[in-house]
Design an enzyme around this catalytic site. Structure first.
Site, mmCIF file in Angstrom:
data_model
loop_
_atom_site.group_PDB
_atom_site.id
_atom_site.type_symbol
_atom_site.label_atom_id
_atom_site.label_comp_id
_atom_site.label_asym_id
_atom_site.label_seq_id
_atom_site.Cartn_x
_atom_site.Cartn_y
_atom_site.Cartn_z
ATOM 1 N N ARG A 56 95.634 84.379 71.372
ATOM 2 C CA ARG A 56 95.408 85.427 70.357
ATOM 3 C C ARG A 56 95.011 84.929 68.976
ATOM 4 N NH1 ARG A 56 101.049 87.839 71.827
ATOM 5 N NH2 ARG A 56 101.174 85.639 72.340
ATOM 6 N N TYR A 115 113.350 83.926 84.212
ATOM 7 C CA TYR A 115 112.706 85.232 84.017
ATOM 8 C C TYR A 115 112.996 86.185 85.182
ATOM 9 C CZ TYR A 115 110.160 83.286 80.062
ATOM 10 O OH TYR A 115 109.846 82.726 78.845
ATOM 11 N N ASP A 146 99.181 83.085 84.161
ATOM 12 C CA ASP A 146 100.516 83.051 83.563
ATOM 13 C C ASP A 146 101.520 82.579 84.604
ATOM 14 O OD1 ASP A 146 101.842 84.062 80.878
ATOM 15 O OD2 ASP A 146 103.244 84.463 82.513
ATOM 16 N N ARG A 176 90.185 90.330 75.798
ATOM 17 C CA ARG A 176 91.418 90.965 76.264
ATOM 18 C C ARG A 176 91.316 92.489 76.112
ATOM 19 N NH1 ARG A 176 96.139 92.450 74.078
ATOM 20 N NH2 ARG A 176 98.129 91.929 75.044
ATOM 21 N N ARG A 195 98.091 76.814 75.311
ATOM 22 C CA ARG A 195 97.688 78.167 74.887
ATOM 23 C C ARG A 195 96.381 78.151 74.099
ATOM 24 N NH1 ARG A 195 102.143 82.161 74.989
ATOM 25 N NH2 ARG A 195 102.989 81.667 77.003
HETATM 26 O O1 CP3 Z 1 97.673 77.625 77.854
HETATM 27 C C1 CP3 Z 1 96.750 78.403 78.157
HETATM 28 O O2 CP3 Z 1 95.839 78.722 77.359
HETATM 29 C C2 CP3 Z 1 96.670 78.904 79.577
HETATM 30 C C3 CP3 Z 1 97.281 80.156 79.864
HETATM 31 C C4 CP3 Z 1 98.795 80.303 79.780
HETATM 32 C C5 CP3 Z 1 99.392 81.511 79.357
HETATM 33 N N1 CP3 Z 1 100.736 81.418 79.562
HETATM 34 C C6 CP3 Z 1 98.666 82.674 78.827
HETATM 35 C C7 CP3 Z 1 99.413 83.690 78.060
HETATM 36 C C8 CP3 Z 1 99.831 79.444 80.169
HETATM 37 C C9 CP3 Z 1 99.761 78.006 80.624
HETATM 38 C C10 CP3 Z 1 101.044 80.176 80.038
HETATM 39 C C11 CP3 Z 1 102.371 79.625 80.421
HETATM 40 C C12 CP3 Z 1 103.560 80.424 80.193
HETATM 41 N N2 CP3 Z 1 103.714 81.776 80.293
HETATM 42 C C13 CP3 Z 1 104.825 79.869 79.922
HETATM 43 C C14 CP3 Z 1 105.134 78.389 79.864
HETATM 44 C C15 CP3 Z 1 104.654 77.743 78.630
HETATM 45 C C16 CP3 Z 1 105.409 78.127 77.393
HETATM 46 O O3 CP3 Z 1 104.803 78.774 76.523
HETATM 47 O O4 CP3 Z 1 106.574 77.741 77.281
HETATM 48 C C17 CP3 Z 1 105.739 80.931 79.788
HETATM 49 C C18 CP3 Z 1 107.204 80.802 79.458
HETATM 50 C C19 CP3 Z 1 105.021 82.132 80.030
HETATM 51 C C20 CP3 Z 1 105.564 83.510 80.086
HETATM 52 C C21 CP3 Z 1 104.973 84.370 79.057
HETATM 53 N N3 CP3 Z 1 103.660 84.788 79.068
HETATM 54 C C22 CP3 Z 1 105.591 84.898 77.907
HETATM 55 C C23 CP3 Z 1 107.038 84.640 77.520
HETATM 56 C C24 CP3 Z 1 104.625 85.644 77.226
HETATM 57 C C25 CP3 Z 1 104.832 86.500 76.010
HETATM 58 C C26 CP3 Z 1 105.015 85.686 74.803
HETATM 59 C C27 CP3 Z 1 103.777 85.729 73.957
HETATM 60 O O5 CP3 Z 1 103.292 84.644 73.564
HETATM 61 O O6 CP3 Z 1 103.326 86.852 73.681
HETATM 62 C C28 CP3 Z 1 103.411 85.539 77.934
HETATM 63 C C29 CP3 Z 1 102.124 86.141 77.571
HETATM 64 C C30 CP3 Z 1 100.936 85.246 77.495
HETATM 65 N N4 CP3 Z 1 100.604 84.280 78.406
HETATM 66 C C31 CP3 Z 1 99.912 85.290 76.497
HETATM 67 C C32 CP3 Z 1 98.953 84.318 76.853
HETATM 68 C C33 CP3 Z 1 97.654 84.017 76.148
HETATM 69 C C34 CP3 Z 1 99.857 86.275 75.354
HETATM 70 C C35 CP3 Z 1 99.542 87.596 75.956
HETATM 71 C C36 CP3 Z 1 98.584 88.467 75.204
HETATM 72 O O7 CP3 Z 1 97.363 88.196 75.174
HETATM 73 O O8 CP3 Z 1 99.085 89.468 74.699
#
Ligand code: CP3
Length: 344
Positions: free
Chosen positions: A29, A152, A75, A38, A25
């Site tokens: 944010r 999911y 994602d 964003r 990540r």
């Molecule tokens: O790592 C990186 O920088 C690359 C991008 C990336 C994102 N999600 C961007 C993201 C990667 C590799 C993921 C993987 C992901 N997404 C996983 C597996 C890794 C982990 O964290 O266990 C999972 C389970 C998801 C599903 C997902 N996406 C959830 C549950 C959420 C909401 C939770 C949260 O952190 O808000 C997301 C949103 C998400 N994916 C964000 C980002 C940067 C935040 C969204 C935003 O900008 O509001």
């Protein structure tokens, strides 16, 4: 030609004097520049599907910190969407999807060949990044592992214990298995296209592997990852794969051989010393630093970073966190971690 990218050298099994570093990540944010882009995109999914802006946020942490790898901004839930599930994000809560729990729901999904119609912008992002990244920076593509994506798709949202997926597995095994198979096939097609577009490494995130017990862990976490990795290795020999069975605990032992992964990513549930003795003996490892250190910083961050580097210093190692950096992290702590790793 000698390999100059340190991440690829570690993935090939080389022990380096200073471990290469990136962060789960890393585009996110905690960075003001991410929040600005964003906002410009409108919302999270619009950002994922806008190749120029998705490439921009991927590059932001590279410019700021000079990480050794960039991870594609996308994602794991884009694949279910490409298979025909509705997907949206509720601000402050997380993802929501239409649920798949019956043979009828499955029949409504699109064929695997159709996923690229939706996912083409992601491949465009990869192409832009392959052009724009510094020559020493490795580009990592990724997907969710089938079990995690299925949790999911079945629940329609994140769940603390993956209850709905476990329930479907118990109550309607054929439908559950078909969901896993469909995601497995889709993931092979999706990652294959990311590699064609320029991804040099791919990573499988099995974020909820830890809730699978007994034979289910092998059947629904290890085996689908092994199938995906075998198919990718056949189509793209030489492309390294990182597997992240989060929460595997002592079951991290033997994971390189069981999945065929070149690197096993370790969460913070086991110690680096244990992982060095039981996992790194089989190949490259990545991870382990608690993400909370990016919030709290200070001496504890420095000493934990040094301890992990020392524990993994006798084998191939990529420095990383045990899970993603959180929005409340301080960007200065990320710099402190990097400085500590690179000071040796
Ligand atoms: O790592 C990186 O920088 C690359 C991008 C990336 C994102 N999600 C961007 C993201 C990667 C590799 C993921 C993987 C992901 N997404 C996983 C597996 C890794 C982990 O964290 O266990 C999972 C389970 C998801 C599903 C997902 N996406 C959830 C549950 C959420 C909401 C939770 C949260 O952190 O808000 C997301 C949103 C998400 N994916 C964000 C980002 C940067 C935040 C969204 C935003 O900008 O509001």
């Amino acid at each position: 030609m000698a390999q100059h990218k340190t991440i690829l050298r570690a993935l090939a099994g080389e022990t380096l004097p200073t471990p290469p570093i990136w962060m789960m990540r890393q585009a996110g944010r905690y960075l003001p520049e991410y929040k600005a882009t964003r906002a410009q995109a409108g919302d999270f999914l619009s950002l994922c599907y806008n190749p120029e802006l998705a490439a921009e946020v991927t590059l932001q942490p590279i410019r700021r910190y000079g990480f050794d790898a960039a991870i594609l901004f996308a994602d794991i839930l884009l694949l279910p969407q490409a298979l025909g599930a509705d997907l949206w994000f509720v601000t402050g809560e997380g993802p929501r999807l239409s649920t798949i729990t019956s043979a009828d729901d499955l029949a409504k999904l699109k064929p695997v060949d159709a996923i690229h119609d939706t996912l083409n912008p992601v491949y465009e992002t990869v192409k832009i990044l392959a052009q724009e990244l510094p020559k020493e920076t490795t580009l990592i593509g990724f997907a969710g592992a089938p079990w995690t994506v299925a949790t999911y798709m079945i629940a329609g949202q994140g769940t603390p214990d993956q209850g709905p997926a476990h329930a479907l597995k118990a109550e309607n095994r054929p439908v559950f298995e078909e969901i896993i198979n469909r995601i497995t096939e889709g993931t092979i097609a999706y990652l294959s296209k990311q590699i064609d577009a320029g991804a040099e490494v791919v990573k499988l995130f099995d974020s909820w592997a830890g809730s699978l017990e007994g034979d289910d862990f092998t059947t629904f976490s290890v085996k689908p990852m092994q199938q995906i990795i075998a198919a990718l290795k056949e189509r793209h020999p030489g492309i390294p794969v990182i597997a992240f069975p989060r929460g595997a605990g002592t079951r991290y032992t033997g994971m390189h051989a069981a999945t065929g992964a070149d690197c096993v990513a370790i969460d913070d549930g086991v110690s680096a010393e244990w992982a060095a003795a039981h996992v790194q003996i089989d190949g490259c490892v990545q991870g382990n630093l608690k993400s909370s250190h990016m919030v709290t910083g200070g001496d504890a961050l420095v000493s934990e970073t040094r301890r992990i580097c020392k524990a993994f210093s006798n084998g191939p190692h990529i420095f990383n966190l045990g899970h993603g950096i959180t929005p409340d992290a301080d960007p200065a702590n990320v710099q402190l971690m990097i400085d500590t790793v690179r000071a040796g």
